[in-house]
Design a protein around this motif. Structure first.
Motif, PDB file in Angstrom:
ATOM      1  N   LEU B  13       0.914  -1.218  -0.020  1.00  0.00           N
ATOM      2  CA  LEU B  13       0.160   0.048  -0.035  1.00  0.00           C
ATOM      3  C   LEU B  13       0.889   1.189  -0.017  1.00  0.00           C
ATOM      4  O   LEU B  13       0.668   2.321  -0.820  1.00  0.00           O
ATOM      5  N   VAL B  14       1.767   1.426   0.825  1.00  0.00           N
ATOM      6  CA  VAL B  14       2.756   2.544   1.077  1.00  0.00           C
ATOM      7  C   VAL B  14       4.443   2.055   0.808  1.00  0.00           C
ATOM      8  O   VAL B  14       4.793   0.897   1.327  1.00  0.00           O
ATOM      9  N   ARG B  15       4.908   2.702  -0.065  1.00  0.00           N
ATOM     10  CA  ARG B  15       6.347   2.620  -0.389  1.00  0.00           C
ATOM     11  C   ARG B  15       7.083   3.817  -0.021  1.00  0.00           C
ATOM     12  O   ARG B  15       6.981   4.612  -0.640  1.00  0.00           O
ATOM     13  N   VAL B  16       8.077   3.533   0.993  1.00  0.00           N
ATOM     14  CA  VAL B  16       8.792   4.755   1.421  1.00  0.00           C
ATOM     15  C   VAL B  16      10.277   4.664   0.590  1.00  0.00           C
ATOM     16  O   VAL B  16      10.783   3.362   1.252  1.00  0.00           O
ATOM     17  N   ARG B  34      17.524   9.442   7.829  1.00  0.00           N
ATOM     18  CA  ARG B  34      18.848   9.446   6.691  1.00  0.00           C
ATOM     19  C   ARG B  34      18.595   8.009   5.793  1.00  0.00           C
ATOM     20  O   ARG B  34      18.937   7.173   5.942  1.00  0.00           O
ATOM     21  N   GLY B  35      17.761   8.198   4.717  1.00  0.00           N
ATOM     22  CA  GLY B  35      17.346   7.343   3.919  1.00  0.00           C
ATOM     23  C   GLY B  35      16.781   6.165   4.335  1.00  0.00           C
ATOM     24  O   GLY B  35      17.412   5.073   4.133  1.00  0.00           O
ATOM     25  N   VAL B  36      15.437   6.253   4.500  1.00  0.00           N
ATOM     26  CA  VAL B  36      14.540   5.317   5.138  1.00  0.00           C
ATOM     27  C   VAL B  36      13.643   4.675   4.001  1.00  0.00           C
ATOM     28  O   VAL B  36      13.397   5.355   3.189  1.00  0.00           O
ATOM     29  N   ASP B  37      13.932   3.083   4.083  1.00  0.00           N
ATOM     30  CA  ASP B  37      13.097   2.491   3.084  1.00  0.00           C
ATOM     31  C   ASP B  37      12.241   1.444   3.754  1.00  0.00           C
ATOM     32  O   ASP B  37      12.630   0.880   4.550  1.00  0.00           O
ATOM     33  N   PHE B  38      10.917   1.154   3.224  1.00  0.00           N
ATOM     34  CA  PHE B  38      10.241   0.454   3.869  1.00  0.00           C
ATOM     35  C   PHE B  38       8.917   0.161   3.088  1.00  0.00           C
ATOM     36  O   PHE B  38       8.579   1.269   2.349  1.00  0.00           O
ATOM     37  N   THR B  39       8.215  -0.610   3.217  1.00  0.00           N
ATOM     38  CA  THR B  39       6.754  -0.749   2.718  1.00  0.00           C
ATOM     39  C   THR B  39       5.798  -1.405   3.679  1.00  0.00           C
ATOM     40  O   THR B  39       6.127  -2.160   4.578  1.00  0.00           O
ATOM     41  N   ILE B  40       4.507  -0.989   3.602  1.00  0.00           N
ATOM     42  CA  ILE B  40       3.349  -1.135   4.396  1.00  0.00           C
ATOM     43  C   ILE B  40       2.532  -1.815   3.565  1.00  0.00           C
ATOM     44  O   ILE B  40       2.087  -1.374   2.544  1.00  0.00           O
ATOM     45  N   GLU B  44      -2.012  -4.701   7.135  1.00  0.00           N
ATOM     46  CA  GLU B  44      -0.865  -4.849   8.183  1.00  0.00           C
ATOM     47  C   GLU B  44      -1.041  -3.852   9.301  1.00  0.00           C
ATOM     48  O   GLU B  44      -1.678  -2.660   9.180  1.00  0.00           O
ATOM     49  N   LEU B  45      -0.642  -4.250  10.523  1.00  0.00           N
ATOM     50  CA  LEU B  45      -0.455  -3.202  11.633  1.00  0.00           C
ATOM     51  C   LEU B  45       0.983  -3.434  11.897  1.00  0.00           C
ATOM     52  O   LEU B  45       1.477  -4.406  12.455  1.00  0.00           O
ATOM     53  N   VAL B  46       1.462  -2.109  11.694  1.00  0.00           N
ATOM     54  CA  VAL B  46       2.946  -1.771  11.702  1.00  0.00           C
ATOM     55  C   VAL B  46       3.139  -1.104  13.219  1.00  0.00           C
ATOM     56  O   VAL B  46       2.473  -0.049  13.237  1.00  0.00           O
ATOM     57  N   VAL B  47       3.897  -1.592  13.882  1.00  0.00           N
ATOM     58  CA  VAL B  47       4.287  -0.604  14.854  1.00  0.00           C
ATOM     59  C   VAL B  47       5.782   0.032  14.523  1.00  0.00           C
ATOM     60  O   VAL B  47       6.763  -0.783  14.036  1.00  0.00           O
ATOM     61  N   LEU B  48       5.843   1.282  14.796  1.00  0.00           N
ATOM     62  CA  LEU B  48       7.005   2.080  14.510  1.00  0.00           C
ATOM     63  C   LEU B  48       7.466   2.409  16.017  1.00  0.00           C
ATOM     64  O   LEU B  48       6.897   3.086  16.782  1.00  0.00           O
ATOM     65  N   LEU B  49       8.547   1.891  16.407  1.00  0.00           N
ATOM     66  CA  LEU B  49       9.177   1.903  17.747  1.00  0.00           C
ATOM     67  C   LEU B  49      10.349   2.799  17.699  1.00  0.00           C
ATOM     68  O   LEU B  49      11.502   2.944  16.756  1.00  0.00           O
ATOM     69  N   GLY B  50      10.410   3.789  18.804  1.00  0.00           N
ATOM     70  CA  GLY B  50      11.546   4.556  18.890  1.00  0.00           C
ATOM     71  C   GLY B  50      11.764   5.498  19.984  1.00  0.00           C
ATOM     72  O   GLY B  50      10.412   5.613  20.431  1.00  0.00           O
ATOM     73  N   ARG B  51      12.589   5.867  20.270  1.00  0.00           N
ATOM     74  CA  ARG B  51      12.612   6.980  21.561  1.00  0.00           C
ATOM     75  C   ARG B  51      11.989   8.258  21.170  1.00  0.00           C
ATOM     76  O   ARG B  51      11.922   8.472  20.136  1.00  0.00           O
ATOM     77  N   SER B  52      11.832   8.815  22.320  1.00  0.00           N
ATOM     78  CA  SER B  52      11.227  10.227  22.188  1.00  0.00           C
ATOM     79  C   SER B  52      12.321  11.193  21.343  1.00  0.00           C
ATOM     80  O   SER B  52      13.366  11.150  21.809  1.00  0.00           O
ATOM     81  N   GLY B  53      11.733  11.853  20.284  1.00  0.00           N
ATOM     82  CA  GLY B  53      12.738  12.714  19.593  1.00  0.00           C
ATOM     83  C   GLY B  53      13.599  11.789  18.505  1.00  0.00           C
ATOM     84  O   GLY B  53      14.464  12.391  17.600  1.00  0.00           O
ATOM     85  N   THR B  70      13.145  16.143   2.908  1.00  0.00           N
ATOM     86  CA  THR B  70      14.430  16.684   2.146  1.00  0.00           C
ATOM     87  C   THR B  70      14.698  15.878   0.767  1.00  0.00           C
ATOM     88  O   THR B  70      15.087  16.391  -0.130  1.00  0.00           O
ATOM     89  N   GLY B  71      14.627  14.567   1.002  1.00  0.00           N
ATOM     90  CA  GLY B  71      14.955  13.771  -0.137  1.00  0.00           C
ATOM     91  C   GLY B  71      14.138  12.605  -0.013  1.00  0.00           C
ATOM     92  O   GLY B  71      13.753  12.051   0.951  1.00  0.00           O
ATOM     93  N   GLY B  72      13.939  11.635  -1.266  1.00  0.00           N
ATOM     94  CA  GLY B  72      13.147  10.475  -0.991  1.00  0.00           C
ATOM     95  C   GLY B  72      11.949  10.606  -1.404  1.00  0.00           C
ATOM     96  O   GLY B  72      11.320  11.605  -1.963  1.00  0.00           O
ATOM     97  N   ASP B  73      10.989   9.480  -1.549  1.00  0.00           N
ATOM     98  CA  ASP B  73       9.825   9.487  -2.328  1.00  0.00           C
ATOM     99  C   ASP B  73       8.808   8.786  -0.977  1.00  0.00           C
ATOM    100  O   ASP B  73       9.231   7.751  -0.281  1.00  0.00           O
ATOM    101  N   VAL B  74       7.606   9.198  -1.240  1.00  0.00           N
ATOM    102  CA  VAL B  74       6.522   8.205  -0.586  1.00  0.00           C
ATOM    103  C   VAL B  74       5.580   8.105  -1.526  1.00  0.00           C
ATOM    104  O   VAL B  74       4.873   8.790  -1.970  1.00  0.00           O
ATOM    105  N   PHE B  75       5.281   6.610  -1.822  1.00  0.00           N
ATOM    106  CA  PHE B  75       4.279   6.240  -2.768  1.00  0.00           C
ATOM    107  C   PHE B  75       3.096   5.672  -2.168  1.00  0.00           C
ATOM    108  O   PHE B  75       3.128   4.758  -1.233  1.00  0.00           O
ATOM    109  N   PHE B  76       1.809   6.086  -2.618  1.00  0.00           N
ATOM    110  CA  PHE B  76       0.837   5.287  -2.236  1.00  0.00           C
ATOM    111  C   PHE B  76       0.413   4.659  -3.731  1.00  0.00           C
ATOM    112  O   PHE B  76      -0.103   5.359  -4.591  1.00  0.00           O
ATOM    113  N   GLU B  77       0.508   3.268  -3.854  1.00  0.00           N
ATOM    114  CA  GLU B  77       0.440   2.707  -5.198  1.00  0.00           C
ATOM    115  C   GLU B  77       1.170   3.414  -5.866  1.00  0.00           C
ATOM    116  O   GLU B  77       2.500   3.488  -5.675  1.00  0.00           O
ATOM    117  N   GLU B  78       0.692   3.909  -7.136  1.00  0.00           N
ATOM    118  CA  GLU B  78       1.623   4.601  -7.918  1.00  0.00           C
ATOM    119  C   GLU B  78       1.826   6.179  -7.835  1.00  0.00           C
ATOM    120  O   GLU B  78       2.362   6.887  -8.470  1.00  0.00           O
TER     121      GLU B  78
END
Lengths: 849, 243
Positions: B13-16, B34-40, B44-53, B70-78
């Motif tokens: 559904l989502v391609r980052v 810094r150059g994050v890539d992932f797909t949802i 799916e129920l995806v949890v994004l875990l990380g400290r504050s900030g 600042t750079g990169g793409d976020v695709f919803f389908e096409e």
């Protein structure tokens, strides 16, 4: 637009009734002042047109004399000799009715047999009028039936009148029936008498005020005009009736324009208040806007939403403003009429003319100003990206980053204002445009000034008030996006009052100095005049004789004022005797006093007042042409003198010169010097006793005349002072709403302080310290702006409107008043939020969204 | 810019791609991503875990088009969200994305029912059937009796339940939840998460939850961890044992 979004807006407005009420009041006051002034001006103009229309009738042209009259033989020559049948003689003037205080009648002397083609109402006389009685019996007249009813007069009653201080009476022998309400208004103030009766009343034996003529606008008319021009004697001339009416109307043009401009200043102040309120309402809802944006509400939708809210405030404020304007207009029309009567001409305004055009203009201004003032905050809210809208701290740092740029823009705008002011030309509108630029320039400089001022004051406040003092000073800078707007709005509102106050004070001081040197004699005598500034009546020669020969009088100098046609239009010509002190009573702006006074009497030369020189572009060395009884004659202009008696300007010549050119032995006033050792008070009493009942005359000591002149000055500035007070009121409302909004918005921060142990008393101190600091800033910043405004008003606008040179007089009271006003209003504004916070449960405020 | 409203379960559904985001702090630049890539994938129920900030909220803002990278793409389908105008991103967001915030972010001047209907109205879908269907979520969150209350009359847990109903009301493709239990006590937070999971599964919706609350992990299909601007993918079990 989405229904739920509107619902959200409306609920927000209704949840903040106090703040919204204050902004409605801000719009309402601004609109009310503009509408009231416009209604007063329009009503005065309408009343004048109506009265001019009534006495001019259908006459296309008028034959007028060189001075105040025309020999009646001219009429006979034209009508009988030349065979021009469409002519009618007119003798007109004004008479007071002492039994009805404040009532001045316009007396129109006509020949009923010749008048029918000119004035229709003379045909509307009831059938009970005995025409032979009207013509043959002296001291008889007609008036409108509604006027007679209002005054409780019936046919056969005698109406006591005074004309130029001389007692007269008139028997009512007929009542005129006006066909409609407009005619009734037009004739409300009219007394119609036979020509001969009018000549008696105005002491014009064998003379007419004018001859009305009907000249068709075709070839026949052109031929008739040529024949008439050949027939009228030297000194007389044929003028278009409309042009003559227009000339009189133009007298008050600058006066009206300045009143309108001052009223617009109140609207500008009102606009700042709206801007301020709407900015607060947007800033307060920054988070809410962020939520909506995150949910997918577009920028355009947010923009329309905010403008919609403003429109609602604008509609309610404008509606209230129009009603208030009508109420205020009822009072202002009296003040405007009084000023016109003091300075220009006799005018009675019966009703406030509720011109739909004025009301429409007021509505458009109110709504337009509201929307215009809302544009910047609306753009601000919608232009920020959705993410940023959710973070207020980012917004504050963005505002702080923009401070230097804004200050630079302010300086640039100041330069534009300076350039506009230095532009050659006389446009008052451009001058007011420059004034607006000055206001905006200062507004743009305000954030920088707030930052600097707070930085300087922080350690001082810390030393005096401890940590709370430091917090108060720092808080002003940390919430700069709101505090700067509030301080700017207050500064402008208060500066407007300082500017107008300094201008009026300077004017008064200048007039006082002028009266000081121009009134040198011990006693002044004149007949009661209908227009204070013009001597429009003459002293009885017998009275002049009695006064001149009175014991205790060492010297007598006369003055005569008439209206003549000059190459520059109709103007006041003043003829004066010259004595040893005359030289001291004049100060020349241009011209050599030695040369002027050496040849003033007898030579064909004149001196002109500063407004005359400015109005008509006449300078020393020029020549002006005056209509005299010997025809048009050129007179050399030898000097321009300072004179604050008339904004229309006067031409002055020596009495000996006057006597050579005008068949007029009249004396409009006398200046008497007391013999050495003579008590002036006693002399005034003795002179009054000596005149007795011969004529009602005003005999005043130098001091009394000075006081009377200043009274009239103050009266003519009453409208301005009322406008200033209204601006103060608008300013006060502004201070209150701006600071109250600011503090209420900080409810959460204040709750945190309360939770951390701040007592209600300390909270009160903290809040009032901060609002007081902002009030102090606004008050102090308003001083340079106020003085800049005063300088523009004095050196540019006043000069371009009236041509006067004024000395700037800055009274410390006005400056102190401004700072105190700002401080007081600011402290008051802090009362409600601190009271509210001190009483409310801090937990609730902390929980509130 | 029309997407398939119900793509096949398990389809991306989502391609980052190579997503970066830096902020200026005075003279310095701070890189949050810094150059994050992932797909949802759909469902799916995806949890994004990380400290504050760590940049969790930033990533959510970029996926929803609230902010631009600042750079990169976020695709919803096409559809590449980063290539759309502000207006287009807003219209996209209001149709395809539902939000649940840490601080609830209900509109205080609208009632509970009106808050839920707002996304529907923004999308011009106010037929009686659609309204009733949206309001039925009030039954699901057990707040039907509070429909006419204003948010300030509700407890924190209740407010968040309304926010969940609002996020689902217009049938979005993706639900983004930013620390949805951050302002709630443990017990209420648990109730809210269970509710969220149940509704998401029942409605077969896709969800990305940003959190630092490790107790949520057992609900996740997949876990993304964000640290120092880089992203790693784990199964819930891996995270439970290795962190």
């Amino acid at each position: 637009m989405k229904r739920l979004l509107w619902k959200n807006s409306l609920r927000y407005l209704f949840r903040h009734p106090l703040l919204i009420g204050l902004s409605v009041l801000g719009v309402a006051l601004g609109v009310a002042v503009v509408v009231a002034i416009d209604l007063a001006n329009t009503s005065a103009r309408e009343a004048f047109s109506l009265s001019a229309e009534t006495v001019t009738g259908k006459a296309t042209h008028q034959v007028i004399g060189a001075g105040e009259g025309l020999d009646e033989r001219v009429y006979r020559d034209v009508r009988v000799g030349l065979g021009v049948r469409d002519t009618a003689p007119v003798v007109e003037g004004f008479a007071r009715a002492p039994a009805y205080p404040g009532r001045t009648f316009q007396v129109l002397g006509i020949d009923p047999l010749a008048d029918a083609p000119f004035r229709s109402y003379t045909g509307g006389v009831g059938s009970d009028l005995d025409l032979s009685l009207f013509i043959a019996q002296p001291q008889t007249g007609l008036m409108a039936r509604p006027t007679a009813d209002a005054l409780g007069l019936a046919l056969g009653d005698t109406l006591a009148l005074t004309v130029g201080g001389v007692k007269q009476s008139l028997t009512l022998i007929g009542l005129l029936d006006p066909g409609d309400d407009r005619s009734a208004q037009a004739m409300d103030n009219l007394l119609v008498v036979d020509v001969a009766t009018a000549q008696d009343l105005f002491d014009m034996p064998g003379r007419l005020s004018r001859i009305d003529v009907l000249i068709p606008d075709d070839a026949q008319g052109t031929a008739l005009m040529a024949r008439l021009e050949a027939a009228v004697p030297e000194g007389a001339e044929i003028v278009r009736s409309a042009a003559r009416t227009r000339t009189v109307e133009q007298m008050t043009r600058a006066f009206n324009l300045n009143l309108t401009a001052l009223s617009l200043l109140a609207l500008v102040v009102g606009m700042f208040l709206i801007y301020n309120t709407m900015t607060f309402s947007v800033v307060q809802r920054r988070t809410l806007v962020g939520r909506l944006r995150a949910l997918g509400v577009t920028r355009r939708e947010v923009f329309v939403l905010i403008l919609g809210e403003a429109l609602l405030i604008g509609i309610v404020g404008t509606a209230v403003g129009l009603l208030l304007g009508i109420v205020l207009g009822q009072g202002l029309v009296q003040l405007v009429t009084q000023t016109i009567n003091d300075l220009y001409y006799v005018l009675r305004v019966r009703t406030l003319d509720l011109s739909p055009w004025t009301l429409a203009k007021g509505a458009a201004l109110g709504l337009g100003a509201t929307l215009l003032a809302t544009l910047p905050p609306a753009r601000e809210a919608t232009n920020a990206p959705a993410g940023a809208v959710l973070r207020r701290s980012q917004e504050e740092s963005r505002v702080r980053d923009r401070v230097p740029k804004m200050a630079l823009s302010g300086v640039a705008l100041g330069v534009v204002a300076g350039a506009l002011l230095l532009l050659p030309g006389r446009s008052i509108t451009v001058s007011y445009g420059a004034l607006l630029c000055v206001l905006l320039a200062f507004a743009l400089l305000t954030p920088a000034a707030v930052v600097v001022f707070a930085r300087v004051l922080r350690p001082v406040m810390g030393r005096i008030f401890g940590i709370l003092g430091r917090m108060a000073a720092r808080g002003v800078v940390t919430t700069l996006s709101r505090t700067a707007v509030a301080v700017a709005a207050l500064m402008i509102a208060i500066a407007a009052t300082v500017g107008v106050g300094v201008m009026v004070d300077s004017f008064r001081e200048t007039v006082q100095v002028w009266l000081g040197y121009s009134l040198q004699a011990d006693v002044y005598v004149q007949p009661p005049s209908l227009v204070f500034r013009r001597n429009d009546a003459s002293l009885d020669p017998a009275v002049v004789e009695r006064l001149t020969t009175a014991p205790g009088v060492a010297g007598v100098y006369s003055v005569q004022t008439i209206r003549v046609t000059s190459s520059e239009g109709r103007t006041d010509l003043v003829a004066i005797d010259q004595g040893p002190n005359t030289r001291r009573t004049f100060r020349f702006k241009k011209g050599d006093p030695d040369e002027v006074w050496a040849g003033f009497q007898g030579r064909d030369m004149v001196i002109v007042s500063e407004p005359y020189s400015y109005r008509y572009g006449v300078a020393v060395g020029d020549t002006i042409t005056l209509q005299t009884n010997q025809g048009s004659r050129p007179f050399a202009v030898r000097a321009v003198f300072y004179d604050y008696g008339s904004d229309l300007g006067v031409v002055m010549m020596g009495r000996e010169t006057y006597d050579r050119y005008y068949d007029d032995p009249g004396v409009a006033g006398l200046a008497l010097y007391a013999a050495p050792g003579q008590d002036v008070g006693a002399l005034v009493e003795a002179l009054r006793a000596r005149v007795g009942d011969a004529q009602e005359v005003i005999i005043r000591s130098n001091r009394a005349l000075r006081e009377a002149s200043l009274d009239v000055f103050d009266r003519t500035f009453t409208v301005t002072i009322v406008l200033r007070l209204l601006a103060v009121l608008v300013a006060f409302v502004g201070v209150l709403s701006a600071l109250m909004a600011l503090q209420l918005e900080r409810a959460r921060e204040l709750a945190v302080l309360r939770v951390n142990g701040l007592t209600p008393r300390q909270l009160w101190r903290y809040v009032t310290m901060q609002t007081g600091l902002m009030g102090l800033m606004a008050g102090l910043f308003s001083l340079p702006l106020g003085l800049a405004l005063a300088s523009v008003l004095i050196y540019v606008i006043n000069k371009r409107s009236f041509g006067w040179t004024l000395q700037v007089d800055v009274s410390p009271e006005i400056l102190a008043q401004a700072v105190v006003l700002a401080l007081l209003a600011a402290m008051l504004a802090g009362l409600y939020p601190s009271w509210k916070m001190a009483r409310s449960n801090p937990a609730l405020a902390l929980r509130e969204e | 810019m029309t997407l398939h409203k119900h793509p096949g379960l398990g389809d991306p559904l989502v391609r980052v791609r190579a997503l970066t985001k830096t902020y200026r702090e005075g003279e310095r630049e701070r890189a949050v991503l810094r150059g994050v890539d992932f797909t949802i994938r759909e469902g799916e129920l995806v949890v994004l875990l990380g400290r504050s900030g760590s940049g969790k909220s930033t990533l959510l803002n970029l996926i929803s088009g609230i902010d631009l990278p600042t750079g990169g793409d976020v695709f919803f389908e096409e559809t590449n969200l980063t290539r759309l105008s502000e207006q287009e991103r807003t219209l996209f967001r209001r149709e395809y994305i539902g939000f649940v915030f840490q601080s609830f972010n209900l509109i205080p001047t609208l009632t509970v029912a009106e808050n839920i209907l707002l996304p529907l109205e923004l999308n011009g879908r106010m037929s009686p059937e659609e309204q009733e269907q949206a309001l039925s979520f009030l039954d699901d969150v057990d707040l039907r009796d509070r429909a006419d209350s204003f948010p300030d009359r509700l407890s924190g847990g209740e407010q968040q339940r309304v926010a969940i109903a609002r996020a689902l009301a217009h049938d979005p493709l993706l639900i983004l939840a930013d620390e949805p239990t951050g302002n709630l006590d443990f017990k209420t937070g648990r109730q809210v998460m269970n509710l969220l999971q149940r509704l998401i599964h029942e409605a077969r919706r896709t969800m990305l939850i940003a959190t630092h609350d490790r107790d949520i992990l057992d609900l996740a299909d997949r876990v993304l961890t964000l640290q120092d601007g880089t992203l790693e993918t784990h199964t819930p079990d891996e995270v439970a044992t290795s962190f």
